[in-house]
Design a protein around this motif. Structure first.
Motif, PDB file in Angstrom:
ATOM      1  N   GLN A 166       0.835  -1.207   0.000  1.00 40.58           N
ATOM      2  CA  GLN A 166       0.000   0.000   0.000  1.00 40.58           C
ATOM      3  C   GLN A 166       0.868   1.255   0.000  1.00 40.58           C
ATOM      4  O   GLN A 166       0.493   2.263   0.579  1.00 40.58           O
ATOM      5  CB  GLN A 166      -0.927  -0.009   1.220  1.00 40.58           C
ATOM      6  CG  GLN A 166      -1.876  -1.161   1.277  1.00 40.58           C
ATOM      7  CD  GLN A 166      -2.955  -1.095   0.203  1.00 40.58           C
ATOM      8  OE1 GLN A 166      -3.286  -0.044  -0.298  1.00 40.58           O
ATOM      9  NE2 GLN A 166      -3.491  -2.241  -0.165  1.00 40.58           N
ATOM     10  N   GLY A 167       2.016   1.202  -0.649  1.00 43.30           N
ATOM     11  CA  GLY A 167       2.867   2.385  -0.713  1.00 43.30           C
ATOM     12  C   GLY A 167       3.826   2.479   0.456  1.00 43.30           C
ATOM     13  O   GLY A 167       4.038   1.522   1.204  1.00 43.30           O
ATOM     14  N   ASP A 168       4.393   3.651   0.626  1.00 41.77           N
ATOM     15  CA  ASP A 168       5.411   3.870   1.647  1.00 41.77           C
ATOM     16  C   ASP A 168       4.856   3.968   3.070  1.00 41.77           C
ATOM     17  O   ASP A 168       5.525   3.586   4.026  1.00 41.77           O
ATOM     18  CB  ASP A 168       6.201   5.146   1.338  1.00 41.77           C
ATOM     19  CG  ASP A 168       7.030   5.025   0.077  1.00 41.77           C
ATOM     20  OD1 ASP A 168       7.356   3.884  -0.329  1.00 41.77           O
ATOM     21  OD2 ASP A 168       7.349   6.072  -0.529  1.00 41.77           O
ATOM     22  N   PHE A 169       3.637   4.493   3.223  1.00 42.82           N
ATOM     23  CA  PHE A 169       3.130   4.781   4.559  1.00 42.82           C
ATOM     24  C   PHE A 169       1.766   4.168   4.868  1.00 42.82           C
ATOM     25  O   PHE A 169       1.490   3.825   6.012  1.00 42.82           O
ATOM     26  CB  PHE A 169       3.030   6.299   4.774  1.00 42.82           C
ATOM     27  CG  PHE A 169       4.336   7.004   4.621  1.00 42.82           C
ATOM     28  CD1 PHE A 169       5.297   6.958   5.618  1.00 42.82           C
ATOM     29  CD2 PHE A 169       4.623   7.717   3.466  1.00 42.82           C
ATOM     30  CE1 PHE A 169       6.510   7.600   5.477  1.00 42.82           C
ATOM     31  CE2 PHE A 169       5.834   8.366   3.315  1.00 42.82           C
ATOM     32  CZ  PHE A 169       6.777   8.301   4.323  1.00 42.82           C
ATOM     33  N   ILE A 170       0.886   4.059   3.880  1.00 44.11           N
ATOM     34  CA  ILE A 170      -0.500   3.678   4.147  1.00 44.11           C
ATOM     35  C   ILE A 170      -0.614   2.277   4.755  1.00 44.11           C
ATOM     36  O   ILE A 170      -1.306   2.091   5.761  1.00 44.11           O
ATOM     37  CB  ILE A 170      -1.367   3.808   2.877  1.00 44.11           C
ATOM     38  CG1 ILE A 170      -1.442   5.277   2.478  1.00 44.11           C
ATOM     39  CG2 ILE A 170      -2.769   3.250   3.110  1.00 44.11           C
ATOM     40  CD1 ILE A 170      -2.095   5.531   1.147  1.00 44.11           C
ATOM     41  N   GLY A 171       0.044   1.296   4.173  1.00 41.51           N
ATOM     42  CA  GLY A 171      -0.050  -0.070   4.694  1.00 41.51           C
ATOM     43  C   GLY A 171       0.394  -0.163   6.139  1.00 41.51           C
ATOM     44  O   GLY A 171      -0.265  -0.797   6.974  1.00 41.51           O
ATOM     45  N   ARG A 172       1.501   0.461   6.458  1.00 42.55           N
ATOM     46  CA  ARG A 172       2.021   0.435   7.836  1.00 42.55           C
ATOM     47  C   ARG A 172       1.058   1.135   8.790  1.00 42.55           C
ATOM     48  O   ARG A 172       0.798   0.664   9.881  1.00 42.55           O
ATOM     49  CB  ARG A 172       3.397   1.095   7.863  1.00 42.55           C
ATOM     50  CG  ARG A 172       4.026   1.140   9.213  1.00 42.55           C
ATOM     51  CD  ARG A 172       5.012  -0.007   9.372  1.00 42.55           C
ATOM     52  NE  ARG A 172       5.802   0.227  10.562  1.00 42.55           N
ATOM     53  CZ  ARG A 172       5.685  -0.529  11.644  1.00 42.55           C
ATOM     54  NH1 ARG A 172       4.870  -1.545  11.646  1.00 42.55           N
ATOM     55  NH2 ARG A 172       6.415  -0.285  12.696  1.00 42.55           N
TER      56      ARG A 172
END
Length: 193
Positions: free
Chosen positions: A115-121
């Motif tokens: 989910q990209g650089d930040f969204i998944g986390r």
């Protein structure tokens, strides 16, 4: 951009002029009674939904209206800092987690994967909501979305209770926590917690 600039001009020439005394009072400081933690989604505006005037709501917006659990470390904690300021400095009496229908963050949570650089986390905060929604809504993706939106609100309210100064104020009766879901298509507000 021009539309936004024109909107500001209308605001300045009408609303601001008609409410100049309100803005002068706000210059002395803020004392909202409620904090709203809501999604950054452009379709959900708590000030509009609650017909609130400037200074009545202390608001923090993030993807999916999530609240991370209390943690002190060297990382940046924007939502936690806003909660701390609202509860400890402004001494709000209510904290409202306001989730909403058709939330893209919840959709990303349910989809999983990259989910990209930040969204998944970030969305990992609501992993428990995903698990509960997928088990309960084995029939459809739409049903899972519906349930997960509500379950993530419950997770956010539970996570508020990991902040020691939130617990202290809740137990003393000086702070109340709320979890609400807004369906903008129907214009309905539902109490979840």
């Amino acid at each position: 951009m021009e539309r936004l600039i024109e909107g500001y001009r209308r605001f300045r020439e009408t609303y601001w002029v008609q409410n100049k005394d309100v803005f002068e009072a706000l210059a002395a400081g803020q004392s909202p009674r409620a904090m709203v933690i809501t999604c950054a989604d452009s379709r959900v505006d708590p000030q509009l939904i609650f017909d609130a005037k400037p200074g009545e709501i202390f608001c923090v917006r993030n993807v999916a209206a999530l609240v991370p659990p209390y943690k002190t470390d060297s990382f940046h904690h924007g939502t936690s800092a806003a909660i701390e300021f609202a509860v400890r400095s402004l001494e709000v009496e209510h904290v409202i987690v306001l989730g909403h229908a058709q939330c893209g963050g919840i959709r990303a949570l349910l989809a999983g994967g990259d989910q990209g650089d930040f969204i998944g986390r970030w969305m990992e905060i609501a992993a428990k909501a995903r698990e509960q929604a997928l088990v309960a809504a084995q029939t459809s993706h739409e049903g899972a979305q519906h349930l997960c939106e509500r379950e993530s609100i419950k997770v956010a309210v539970d996570n508020l209770m990991t902040f020691p100064w939130v617990v202290e104020r809740v137990q003393a009766g000086r702070l109340k926590l709320h979890g609400w879901h807004f369906d903008f298509e129907l214009g309905e507000l539902e109490r979840v917690v």
